[in-house]
Design an enzyme around this catalytic site. Structure first.
Site, PDB file in Angstrom:
ATOM      1  N   TRP A  38       0.829  -1.217   0.000  1.00 44.79           N
ATOM      2  CA  TRP A  38       0.000   0.000   0.000  1.00 44.79           C
ATOM      3  C   TRP A  38       0.864   1.269   0.000  1.00 44.79           C
ATOM      4  CZ3 TRP A  38      -0.437  -4.004   3.538  1.00 44.79           C
ATOM      5  CH2 TRP A  38       0.287  -3.852   4.713  1.00 44.79           C
ATOM      6  N   ARG A  39       2.169   1.118   0.065  1.00 48.25           N
ATOM      7  CA  ARG A  39       3.024   2.314   0.041  1.00 48.25           C
ATOM      8  C   ARG A  39       3.287   2.802  -1.377  1.00 48.25           C
ATOM      9  NH1 ARG A  39       7.019   1.237   5.140  1.00 48.25           N
ATOM     10  NH2 ARG A  39       5.559   2.135   6.642  1.00 48.25           N
ATOM     11  N   GLU A  51      -5.205   0.938   6.311  1.00 44.59           N
ATOM     12  CA  GLU A  51      -5.169   1.509   7.662  1.00 44.59           C
ATOM     13  C   GLU A  51      -6.125   0.782   8.603  1.00 44.59           C
ATOM     14  OE1 GLU A  51      -3.207   3.452   9.136  1.00 44.59           O
ATOM     15  OE2 GLU A  51      -2.034   3.980   7.376  1.00 44.59           O
ATOM     16  N   GLY A  95      -9.777 -10.992  12.842  1.00 49.51           N
ATOM     17  CA  GLY A  95     -10.363 -10.598  14.122  1.00 49.51           C
ATOM     18  C   GLY A  95     -10.969  -9.196  14.076  1.00 49.51           C
ATOM     19  N   TYR A 134      -7.369   9.064  14.129  1.00 53.06           N
ATOM     20  CA  TYR A 134      -6.115   8.506  13.613  1.00 53.06           C
ATOM     21  C   TYR A 134      -6.263   8.121  12.130  1.00 53.06           C
ATOM     22  CZ  TYR A 134      -2.791   5.129  12.128  1.00 53.06           C
ATOM     23  OH  TYR A 134      -1.867   4.494  11.357  1.00 53.06           O
ATOM     24  N   ASP A 152      -0.745   6.853  16.537  1.00 49.20           N
ATOM     25  CA  ASP A 152      -1.115   5.496  16.961  1.00 49.20           C
ATOM     26  C   ASP A 152      -0.170   5.062  18.078  1.00 49.20           C
ATOM     27  OD1 ASP A 152       1.258   5.018  15.726  1.00 49.20           O
ATOM     28  OD2 ASP A 152       0.524   3.452  14.373  1.00 49.20           O
ATOM     29  N   GLU A 219       4.116   8.424   8.346  1.00 46.96           N
ATOM     30  CA  GLU A 219       4.559   7.041   8.163  1.00 46.96           C
ATOM     31  C   GLU A 219       5.935   6.815   8.768  1.00 46.96           C
ATOM     32  OE1 GLU A 219       4.021   6.367   3.895  1.00 46.96           O
ATOM     33  OE2 GLU A 219       3.189   4.431   4.483  1.00 46.96           O
ATOM     34  N   CYS A 236      18.636   2.557  19.678  1.00 48.16           N
ATOM     35  CA  CYS A 236      18.948   3.991  19.603  1.00 48.16           C
ATOM     36  C   CYS A 236      20.155   4.268  18.708  1.00 48.16           C
ATOM     37  CB  CYS A 236      19.195   4.550  21.000  1.00 48.16           C
ATOM     38  SG  CYS A 236      17.778   4.354  22.100  1.00 48.16           S
ATOM     39  N   CYS A 245      16.615  13.166  21.228  1.00 48.87           N
ATOM     40  CA  CYS A 245      15.757  12.340  22.087  1.00 48.87           C
ATOM     41  C   CYS A 245      16.122  12.480  23.566  1.00 48.87           C
ATOM     42  CB  CYS A 245      15.878  10.877  21.650  1.00 48.87           C
ATOM     43  SG  CYS A 245      14.866   9.788  22.659  1.00 48.87           S
TER      44      CYS A 245
HETATM   45  S1  SF4 Z   1      13.371   7.824  19.566  1.00 48.98           S
HETATM   46 FE1  SF4 Z   1      14.836   7.928  21.260  1.00 48.98          FE
HETATM   47  S2  SF4 Z   1      14.425   6.079  22.474  1.00 48.98           S
HETATM   48 FE2  SF4 Z   1      13.490   5.778  20.462  1.00 48.98          FE
HETATM   49  S3  SF4 Z   1      15.074   4.694  19.303  1.00 48.98           S
HETATM   50 FE3  SF4 Z   1      15.291   6.892  18.879  1.00 48.98          FE
HETATM   51  S4  SF4 Z   1      16.832   7.562  20.327  1.00 48.98           S
HETATM   52 FE4  SF4 Z   1      16.098   5.616  21.068  1.00 48.98          FE
END
Ligand code: SF4
Length: 389
Positions: A38-39, A51, A95, A134, A152, A219, A236, A245
Site C-alpha cells: 500500500w506504500r 489503515e 479478528g 487517527y 497510533d 509514516e 537507539c 531524544c
Molecule cells: S526515539 Fe529515542 S528512544 Fe526511540 S530509538 Fe530513537 S533515540 Fe532511542
C-alpha cells in the site's frame, strides 16, 4: 510549543526544533522504509483499507489480506455491492470484525451520497462509519499530503521518548500534547525543502517523501516505532532522532512511555457442542448487537450454572441429546476476554426434533463459504481433517 508545560516536568524537550526532527526522519524513511504494497499507491480507498486492517493487526498478517481484498473489491462501488457475508468471509482470521462491517457500511454510504467517490476533506473522511481521528489523519496525509497528524501506539511511544514525557500517555492532557506535537511536525513537513544530497534514498521511497512529505512524516514516525524505537530494547544507535531524544540522553528508554496499569483480562469458560447428521454440522449465526455479530459458530453456552456438559447440552439442544463426550479444548481471545471452549461431540437420538430454533444443518462446503470466529474455525478445521469423534 513552550518548555515549561507542567504535564511534562523538567524533561520536556525543546520541540520547537522541528526542522531538526523532521529532516532526519524524512531522510531516514526515504532510505529505510519497508516496501509494503500500500506504500506504492495514493488511492485513498486502498489506503483506507490498509489503515483499517492494520489496526490491532501485524503488517505481515495484513499483506495477503489486503492483496486479496484489493483484487476482489478494487474500489468503493465494488465493495458496496458485495454481500456482507462475503466480506466477513474474506476478513476471517483478522479478528475485530466490526472493522470489516464498518468498511462495508461506509462504502454503502459513499455510493449513496457521493457516487462512490472518496471524500477529500478531513471532516468528511472522519464522518465515515468506523473512521476515527487517527485513520482520517493517516488517509488525508498519505493520499492528499494534508498536514493532518496520525498518532497510533507506535507514534505515541516515539514521541513520548523523544519529548521525555513522564506522565501516563493515557492521560487526556498527555494525549493532547502528543497530537499537538504530531500536528506541528506534519505542518513542518509540508514546508520542508528537499536537501542537496539524499544519501542512500532512491526510487519510490524518495519519490514518496518528495511528493507527499506530510504523509511520509506520519509514516516515518510509525515506521520508526515499528522497526527502531520498539517497546523493549529500542535500537537507539540506529535512530535518526537520537540527538534530539530526551529518553536516550537521560537513559529513560526503559521507563518511557509511562502507562496506567492495563485493564485486567477476564476468563470465560464455555461448552461448545458439535452435532453431526448425515455429513452436515449443526451451526448458527450470531445475532446483531453482540460480539462477533453475524459470524457463524457451533452452538454453545457458558458453563456456569450447569452440573455437567450433558445438562448444558440438553438445556440448549433439548431431549434429542443422548450422549456428550469431551473432544478438544480451544482457547481464543476477544478484546480483553479469554475464552476457554470445552468442545464436546454430541450423539443425538433418531427422529427427535432439535429445539435450537436458530440452528442450521450445513454441509462441509457450505460451512467453508461462511465466516467463523477464530476459535470455531479451529473446530471446523479439526473436523475437516477427520478429527476423531
Ligand atoms: S526515539 Fe529515542 S528512544 Fe526511540 S530509538 Fe530513537 S533515540 Fe532511542
Amino acid at each position: 510549543m513552550g518548555f515549561a508545560d507542567p504535564v511534562d516536568g523538567p524533561y520536556a524537550a525543546p520541540v520547537s526544533r522541528h526542522g531538526f526532527i523532521v529532516g532526519p526522519l524524512l531522510l531516514w524513511f526515504a532510505a529505510q522504509a519497508r516496501d509494503l504494497p500500500w506504500r506504492r499507491t495514493r488511492d485513498p480507498y486502498a489506503l483506507w483499507v490498509s489503515e483499517v486492517m492494520l489496526q490491532q493487526t501485524q503488517v505481515t498478517t495484513v499483506i495477503p489480506y489486503w492483496k486479496r481484498w484489493m483484487r476482489e473489491w478494487p474500489d468503493v462501488p465494488a465493495l458496496a455491492g458485495a454481500p456482507l457475508e462475503r466480506v466477513l468471509k474474506l476478513w476471517e482470521g483478522l479478528g475485530y470484525y466490526r472493522r470489516a462491517r464498518n468498511l462495508h457500511r461506509a462504502a454503502g454510504v459513499l455510493v449513496a451520497e457521493r457516487e462512490g467517490r472518496f471524500p477529500r476533506s478531513f471532516e468528511d473522511v472522519l464522518a465515515l462509519p468506523g473512521v476515527g481521528r487517527y485513520t482520517a489523519g493517516a488517509i488525508c496525509s498519505l493520499a492528499y499530503n494534508q498536514p493532518t497528524p496520525a498518532v497510533d501506539g507506535n507514534v505515541t511511544r516515539v514521541l513520548a521518548r523523544v519529548l521525555g514525557l513522564r506522565q501516563s500517555v493515557q492521560r487526556p492532557a498527555t494525549q493532547r500534547r502528543l497530537w499537538s506535537v504530531a500536528a506541528e511536525l506534519a505542518e513542518a513537513a509540508r514546508g520542508w525543502r528537499s536537501p542537496g544530497s539524499w544519501g542512500a534514498a532512491r526510487g519510490w521511497r524518495k519519490r514518496r517523501v518528495k511528493e507527499r512529505p506530510c504523509g511520509a512524516l506520519n509514516e516515518a514516525l510509525m515506521e520508526l516505532g515499528a522497526l527502531v524505537c520498539v517497546p523493549q530494547h529500542p535500537r537507539c544507535e540506529l535512530c535518526p532522532l537520537r540527538k534530539a531524544c530526551v529518553a536516550h540522553r537521560l537513559g529513560l528508554t526503559r521507563q518511557l512511555p509511562v502507562k496506567d496499569r492495563s485493564e485486567r483480562t477476564s476468563e470465560r469458560r464455555e461448552y461448545v457442542f458439535v452435532c453431526e447428521r448425515r455429513g452436515h454440522w449443526l451451526v448458527r449465526q450470531r445475532p446483531a448487537g453482540v460480539v462477533n455479530e453475524h459470524l457463524w459458530e457451533f452452538p454453545g453456552l457458558e458453563q456456569d450454572g450447569y452440573a455437567s456438559a450433558l445438562a448444558a447440552a440438553r438445556a440448549l439442544l433439548g431431549p434429542a441429546v443422548r450422549e456428550v463426550r469431551p473432544w478438544m479444548t480451544v482457547r481464543q481471545s476477544i478484546t480483553r476476554h479469554r475464552y476457554i471452549l470445552a468442545v464436546c461431540r454430541v450423539q443425538l437420538g433418531r427422529g427427535e426434533r432439535m429445539v435450537l430454533s436458530e440452528g442450521r444443518w450445513l454441509s462441509r462446503a457450505a460451512c467453508e463459504e461462511r465466516a467463523f470466529s477464530a476459535g470455531h474455525r479451529k473446530i471446523l478445521q479439526r473436523l475437516n481433517e477427520g478429527g476423531a469423534g
